[in-house]
Design a protein around this motif. Sequence first.
Motif, PDB file in Angstrom:
ATOM      1  N   SER A  59      30.251  55.146  62.968  1.00 13.97           N
ATOM      2  CA  SER A  59      29.806  55.566  64.309  1.00 13.97           C
ATOM      3  C   SER A  59      30.287  56.972  64.668  1.00 13.97           C
TER       4      SER A  59
ATOM      5  N   SER B 120      21.821  59.029  63.318  1.00 14.82           N
ATOM      6  CA  SER B 120      20.899  57.916  63.074  1.00 14.82           C
ATOM      7  C   SER B 120      20.842  57.600  61.574  1.00 14.82           C
TER       8      SER B 120
ATOM      9  N   GLU C  65      27.002  41.035  58.926  1.00 18.49           N
ATOM     10  CA  GLU C  65      28.037  41.281  59.921  1.00 18.49           C
ATOM     11  C   GLU C  65      29.222  41.885  59.203  1.00 18.49           C
ATOM     12  N   GLN C  66      29.807  42.953  59.756  1.00 20.04           N
ATOM     13  CA  GLN C  66      30.929  43.607  59.082  1.00 20.04           C
ATOM     14  C   GLN C  66      32.236  42.952  59.493  1.00 20.04           C
TER      15      GLN C  66
ATOM     16  N   GLY D 137      29.636  49.716  56.289  1.00 19.42           N
ATOM     17  CA  GLY D 137      30.208  50.154  57.576  1.00 19.42           C
ATOM     18  C   GLY D 137      29.258  51.052  58.350  1.00 19.42           C
ATOM     19  N   GLN D 138      29.538  51.145  59.660  1.00 25.56           N
ATOM     20  CA  GLN D 138      28.600  51.835  60.545  1.00 25.56           C
ATOM     21  C   GLN D 138      28.758  53.348  60.525  1.00 25.56           C
TER      22      GLN D 138
ATOM     23  N   HIS E 158      24.905  48.339  57.736  1.00 22.95           N
ATOM     24  CA  HIS E 158      24.316  49.286  58.688  1.00 22.95           C
ATOM     25  C   HIS E 158      23.363  50.216  57.947  1.00 22.95           C
ATOM     26  N   GLY E 159      22.157  50.337  58.467  1.00 20.98           N
ATOM     27  CA  GLY E 159      21.173  51.208  57.834  1.00 20.98           C
ATOM     28  C   GLY E 159      20.799  50.748  56.438  1.00 20.98           C
TER      29      GLY E 159
ATOM     30  N   PRO F 125      22.664  56.460  58.168  1.00 24.96           N
ATOM     31  CA  PRO F 125      23.895  55.773  57.779  1.00 24.96           C
ATOM     32  C   PRO F 125      24.880  56.771  57.162  1.00 24.96           C
ATOM     33  N   LYS F 126      26.154  56.562  57.434  1.00 23.32           N
ATOM     34  CA  LYS F 126      27.163  57.531  56.985  1.00 23.32           C
ATOM     35  C   LYS F 126      27.062  57.860  55.499  1.00 23.32           C
TER      36      LYS F 126
END
Length: 452
Positions: free
Chosen positions: A14, A19, A74-75, A11-12, A53-54, A21-22
């Motif tokens: 957001s 910048s 793709e998530q 996951g992103q 992501h990342g 990744p979580k």
Amino acid sequence: MDVSIVVLAAGQGSRMKSSLPKVLHYLAGQPLAAHVVNVARQFTPDISLVIGHGAEQVRQYFAGQPLKFCVQTEQLGTGHAVSQALPLLPKEGAVLILYGDVPLTRADTLQRLIDQVTDKSMGLLTVKLEDPSGYGRIVRDAAGQVTSIVEHKDALPEQLAINEINSGIIALPAWALHDWLPSLSNQNAQGEYYLTDLIAIAVGKGVVVNTVQPSFEEETLGVNNRVQLAQLERWHQQQIATELMTQGVTLMDPARIDVRGSLLAGQDCLIDVNCLFEGTVTLANNVTIGPNCVLRNATIGTGTVIEANTLIDGASVGASAQVGPFARLRPGTELADYTKIGNFVETKKAIIGVGSKVNHLSYIGDTVIGTGSNIGAGTISCNYDGVNKYATEIGNNAFVGSNSTLVAPVVIRDGAFVGAGSVITKTAPADQLTLGRSRQVTIAKWQKPVKQ
Ligand code: UD1
Ligand code: MG
């Protein structure tokens, strides 16, 4: 039953506005995902990490560790994420699914969840929340058996009232995952492949869904933004503080200690406010740590006192020693028992023998000091010529006068006495007074300058 673990971390994030990744954001000195991988390792070496992501940054952080990476480009939902790991998973045994952004689930809780898995049953980690909004709700039949999970966005008004929620953490037989995942559809409010749809499928196939509750609600909390990150960090620190006190450590304020790694402390240690422990720190019994100290990868012996504002990094201190206030022990420092390191003293690769003292304003680097020696205020070991480092050797019962400069490589022998203010470039012989300074002169008939 053998268990394999899948950690979802694609996951992103957001809402972190970052910048990074979580799952690479730090909690208690380690990225969120590292906490999850560490607890997973207690059960199995077979861990798949689903990244997206990342992905490169996450892969880099874990480089060299035995982990299977699966990239989800793709998530498309949690079910889709687990599908990415499917080809790497055995067809037998149990599979446990964890989230990379839920860092504090305890091993005993996960064990209880895994224990629910048989050929005909699975485990679901749920928790009752005062405010369940946003989460998937656990739907039960009249007999109290779980029948499905409904996502918040798909829930009917009466289902929104359910306060038992899905943590997202589940354990199920591997065969079931292989059989059922390919049949998930994305016909729902979010157009995603929901892992949670597996529950209704299980019930339909006669597999019993057993729920398990964690000891603490915080074990199921995910991090979505930096506020939640800080809240979980505080909770975790509070848990560590409680554990330390339970083991016999006095904390002057349990709300003002931070452990970013592991702190092992003996009985009757006292830790004053605002201390930070990083890496692996070991305190023997009766150690006192003054306020505002930082200890990183350090070992402290019985009865030693570390005074306020001291930084200890990659060093060991013996028993009944005294360090600080305002001391800085750098990597490779080894202080024996009964040593004293005072204020504004910096040491690096300094091996200091029993009872030796460096009490004030000194730099001691690449130096070995024997027992019972006294290093005066302002002594500097000149270990660096701008290119290479050199060693200083000081014997037993030596006395180095204040403000001495020891130009390495150089040796101060046992019992040597170096006069204050000396610049020592050659061996100072044993039991003799060595001076490396110009003689004091007084100029007779000297006249004060006069304004022209
Ligand atoms: C999910 C659950 C919900 C549960 C909640 C708990 C589903 C459909 N819903 O919802 O029942 O109450 O978690 O927090 O499973 N991820 C991927 N790839 C994806 C999607 C997600 O790797 O395509 C990862 C995320 O990085 C995250 C985790 O899976 O670590 C959960 O995803 P998230 O989007 O937060 O799911 P929720 O909608 O919160
Ligand atoms: Mg979520």
